[in-house]
Scaffold this motif. Structure first.
Motif, short mmCIF file in Angstrom:
data_model
loop_
_atom_site.label_atom_id
_atom_site.label_comp_id
_atom_site.label_asym_id
_atom_site.label_seq_id
_atom_site.Cartn_x
_atom_site.Cartn_y
_atom_site.Cartn_z
N ARG A 14 0.82 -1.19 0.00
CA ARG A 14 0.00 0.00 0.00
C ARG A 14 0.88 1.26 0.00
N VAL A 18 0.87 4.42 -2.58
CA VAL A 18 0.70 5.79 -2.10
C VAL A 18 1.87 6.66 -2.54
N LYS A 19 3.09 6.12 -2.39
CA LYS A 19 4.27 6.90 -2.77
C LYS A 19 4.29 7.19 -4.27
N ILE A 21 1.69 7.39 -6.31
CA ILE A 21 0.68 8.41 -6.63
C ILE A 21 1.22 9.79 -6.26
N ALA A 22 1.83 9.88 -5.08
CA ALA A 22 2.35 11.18 -4.62
C ALA A 22 3.36 11.73 -5.61
N LEU A 23 4.28 10.86 -6.06
CA LEU A 23 5.33 11.33 -6.97
C LEU A 23 4.73 11.75 -8.32
N CYS A 25 1.53 12.62 -9.13
CA CYS A 25 0.69 13.83 -9.03
C CYS A 25 1.55 15.07 -8.78
N GLY A 26 2.50 14.92 -7.86
CA GLY A 26 3.37 16.06 -7.55
C GLY A 26 4.14 16.50 -8.78
N GLY A 27 4.67 15.53 -9.51
CA GLY A 27 5.45 15.86 -10.70
C GLY A 27 4.60 16.52 -11.77
N PHE A 28 3.46 15.91 -12.06
CA PHE A 28 2.61 16.44 -13.14
C PHE A 28 2.11 17.84 -12.84
N THR B 232 -0.56 16.03 -2.94
CA THR B 232 -0.22 16.12 -4.36
C THR B 232 -1.43 15.82 -5.24
N ARG B 235 -3.21 18.95 -5.33
CA ARG B 235 -2.50 19.88 -6.21
C ARG B 235 -2.86 19.63 -7.67
#
Lengths: 187, 600
Positions: A14, A18-19, A21-23, A25-28, B232, B235
């Motif tokens: 999990r 989560v990590k 998705i974070a990367l 979304c944050g990147g885009f 994120t 965001r």
């Protein structure tokens, strides 16, 4: 006293999702505005430099028959981003008569570093020469380098000339990249 | 990799800082309700990134600001999207700060130890207002200029220092270059930089408050990865919303993104009548109308100032239960009030026909200046406003309304156009074209209101001639009159009839009819035949030169001479030569059209 119980942060499978998705979304999210900005930033690459057309510079009769060069301004419409300026000086050219009906044209811009070459009339010597005041390069009347080791990587840039109707001198005005051993047209 | 990170950390400590940030405790665990600070920081990042690239294209100056924005909007690939994202991310930023503030108030999150978190948020909101106000002017179009003109004039309401504040804000006694250079510096340097400082202050306050809290009994998890994942995702959602807003008007047409109006015109007689502030200020705009003029300082400065004071006092008031309830109630009342006032303002404008006309006129003018900017002559160094000032299509109707429409109509067949205050002279729509001249030579129309009906020439020699000679014509005679009309109308050299006029055969016959059979030259001069002094000169009738002449002085012997009705000689201190030329070119349809040029 025991430390308060901490809710577990995600780990294992999990946690990996989560990590990820974070990367992503944050990147885009940051990539989008940056990309839009960079596209606008690169716009100048689309802009072409002026020149490449034949322009009427002078009438033949004003060129001295002894082959002394004369400097003529190149006047054309100039576009500066949103403004258009009709009939502005966009460059200069040395014209020199080599025969009754033949004219040679040289760019005034020095091929070395882009300064403006001046003509120095003969001082006791046989003929004058071209001289660049920035790094002291000398050129003969044909534009050839005179110094043994010239700062200039190539001779002065000649331009195509046409004498039309036996009186009008037309020159294909172009700028060339400075510093290169070969003539490369600036686009 | 690890060695490299260790080395970096040893030298700079950055890795430790990053780890501390990522692993900082989130009291109560990860939650979607905690994404707001991150989205605010992100939206500000979008502002900073897009603002930086806008800055590369912006040229502050009264003759270059609009022009540089025009260039970005219409000539730079993706420039319109850059502008639109910057614009809508500013609006989004304000909304996000609003949501975050309301959430803090409602759940009481402004209480100790989070007072500074709340204060920093309130101040960020205020700075965002300042960013919107200063950024708005930079496009330098009619609306942004008119709005900023009003806003800065409010500064003069301040006692003692008002006049000085006004001059300092706009860089002198009147708007110009220095207003724009100032507003750029304020927008980017002061307010952009100020927001960044507040954002840092806010995050430090959050960090300290959360760390303190997590040491107490509450449960907490590290920021990474659960809360950061939520942040994120939020965001990305915010970015998608901004993009959708930016793309709402399509991607290709002239109005894609944020519309750019026509360039700011500092001439007070061309002041934009439909200027309205952006949505965020509409409530205040409507609120200020509740007060009489002499008390304007109350809604503009005193009451908003008071609101800010109350907001800043909330963390202190909220220490007791009653205070917290007051805060919540106060917030609800203010929000409802702003919403009601905003909608009322919108509804008023929707119902106001004049307001809608002013908006339509401005949109038409913005379209026109775009066409002119794309013409081969392009934008001159004196700015795009010069294009409009020299454009017959723009200036003609204004001049006609002011100087001609006291007596003359300019109405098409559907009665659309400019109606005279008191129609008492010929309708000049399509003057000298075939239809107009055919009507003049029509016995049924000559004494009607569209021609001589309300003038001194009603029933005069010309009207009498037409009524007697041109009534009850047989088919051949009607054909003759048609040819005569062609011949006379060709004198005007109208662009709209260029192709028709090129067919010479019939017009040549008409010319002969005009000279011989119908005896026009008994009263009128036509080229070599006839004399001046009775009827108007038919040589070049309706041409540019003829019209300039008659407007300059209708009592000249070439025109009406002593029989001139009421028309003044406009060249005498009423209109400049330039204005007369603009008016004539407009009457003759001689303006720049894409693909056709100016003509002639």
């Amino acid at each position: 006293m025991t430390p308060p119980e901490q809710p577990k942060s995600s780990d294992g499978r999990r946690g990996f999702i989560v990590k990820t998705i974070a990367l992503i979304c944050g990147g885009f999210s940051l990539l989008i505005p940056a990309a839009i900005g960079v596209v606008a930033f690169l716009n100048p690459l689309r802009q072409k430099s002026t020149g490449g057309d034949f322009i009427k510079l002078a009438s033949l009769e004003v060129l001295p028959e002894d082959g002394t060069p004369r400097k003529f301004p190149v006047v054309a419409d100039r576009t500066d981003a949103w403004n258009r300026f009709p009939d502005e000086p966009i460059g200069a050219v040395f014209l020199r008569r080599t025969a009754e009906n033949k004219v040679e044209a040289l760019q005034v811009v020095c091929p070395h570093a882009g300064c403006s070459v001046v003509y120095e009339a003969s001082a006791g010597e046989k003929t004058g020469k071209f001289f660049c005041p920035c790094h002291a390069a000398s050129f003969g009347l044909g534009g050839e380098r005179l110094d043994k080791t010239s700062p200039s990587p190539r001779d002065m840039d000649s331009l195509d000339v046409e004498v039309r109707n036996n009186t009008e001198v037309w020159v294909k005005f172009q700028n060339f990249q400075s510093g290169a051993a070969k003539k490369i047209v600036q686009t | 990799m690890k060695t490299l990170l260790n080395w970096l950390d040893q030298r700079t400590g950055l890795v430790t800082v990053a780890q501390t940030c990522l692993n900082r405790p989130v009291p109560g665990g990860a939650s979607w309700f905690k994404v707001w600070p991150c989205t605010i920081a992100f939206t500000f990042c979008v502002q900073a990134i897009t603002g930086f690239f806008l800055w590369m294209y912006y040229s502050p100056g009264a003759q270059t600001a609009w022009e540089s924005v025009y260039f970005l909007q219409h000539e730079v690939i993706g420039g319109w999207l850059l502008r639109a994202v910057h614009h809508y991310s500013a609006q989004t930023l304000l909304v996000l700060i609003g949501i975050y503030l309301v959430q803090q108030i409602i759940i009481g999150a402004y209480r100790a130890p989070r007072e500074f978190v709340f204060w920093a948020t309130v101040l960020m909101g205020l700075v965002t207002f300042a960013l919107l106000l200063t950024g708005d002017l930079l496009a330098w179009d009619q609306n942004s200029y008119a709005c900023t003109q009003v806003r800065t004039k409010f500064l003069t309401l301040l006692p003692m220092v008002g006049g000085e504040f006004y001059k300092l804000a706009i860089g002198g006694p009147a708007f110009g270059h220095l207003t724009l250079t100032r507003f750029v510096a304020l927008h980017i340097g002061l307010f952009g930089g100020g927001f960044l400082l507040l954002l840092v202050l806010h995050h430090v306050a959050v960090y300290r408050a959360d760390t303190a809290k997590s040491k107490s009994a509450e449960k907490s998890t590290p920021l990474w990865p659960d809360q950061i994942m939520r942040n994120t995702v939020a965001r990305l959602v915010v970015m998608v919303v901004i993009l959708l807003l930016a793309l709402q008007h399509g991607v290709s047409a002239d109005h894609a993104g944020v519309a750019l109006g026509s360039p700011a015109d500092l001439d007070p007689s061309n002041y934009y009548a439909a200027a309205r502030p952006e949505w965020a200020f509409l409530g205040l705009y409507e609120f200020s109308h509740l007060f009489p003029g002499e008390l304007a300082i109350l809604p503009i400065f005193c009451i908003p100032g008071l609101l800010v004071c109350v907001a800043l006092a909330m963390p202190l008031l909220g220490r007791c239960r009653a205070g917290h309830y007051f805060n919540v109630a106060f917030t609800v009342v203010i929000l409802v009030g702003i919403t009601v006032l905003s909608f009322r303002s919108v509804a008023k404008d929707r119902a106001d026909a004049d307001h809608q006309i002013a908006i339509a006129d401005e949109i038409a003018q913005a379209d026109r200046v775009r066409q002119l900017a794309r013409s081969p002559e392009g934008i001159p160094a004196t700015g795009a406003l010069t294009l409009l000032r020299n454009d017959p299509l723009t200036q003609g109707p204004k001049l006609f309304k002011q100087h001609c429409a006291i007596c003359h109509d300019h109405l098409d067949a559907q009665q659309k156009g400019i109606k005279a205050e008191e129609s008492s002279a010929p309708n000049l729509f399509g003057f000298a074209d075939r239809k107009w001249i055919a009507g003049l030579l029509d016995p049924k129309q000559i004494n009607g209101p569209g021609y001589f009906g309300n003038t001194a020439f009603k029933g005069g020699d010309m009207a009498e001639f037409i009524e007697e000679m041109l009534a009850d014509l047989d088919e051949d005679e009607q054909k003759d009159i048609e040819k005569l009309v062609m011949a006379l109308s060709a004198e005007a050299h109208l662009r709209s009839q260029r192709e028709l006029d090129a067919k010479h055969a019939e017009a040549r016959q008409g010319r002969q009819l005009l000279l011989d059979d119908y005896g026009c030259t008994d009263c009128h001069k036509f080229h070599d035949k006839g004399k001046l002094g009775h009827g108007t000169d038919l040589t070049g009738y309706g041409s540019r030169q003829w019209l300039v002449g008659i407007i300059a002085n209708p009592a000249h012997k070439r025109f009406y001479g002593k029989e001139n009705d009421r028309m003044p000689a406009y060249a005498k201190d009423i209109l400049s030569d330039r204005d007369i030329a603009l008016l004539v070119d407009w009457l003759r349809g001689q303006w720049y059209v894409e693909g056709l040029g100016i003509g002639d």
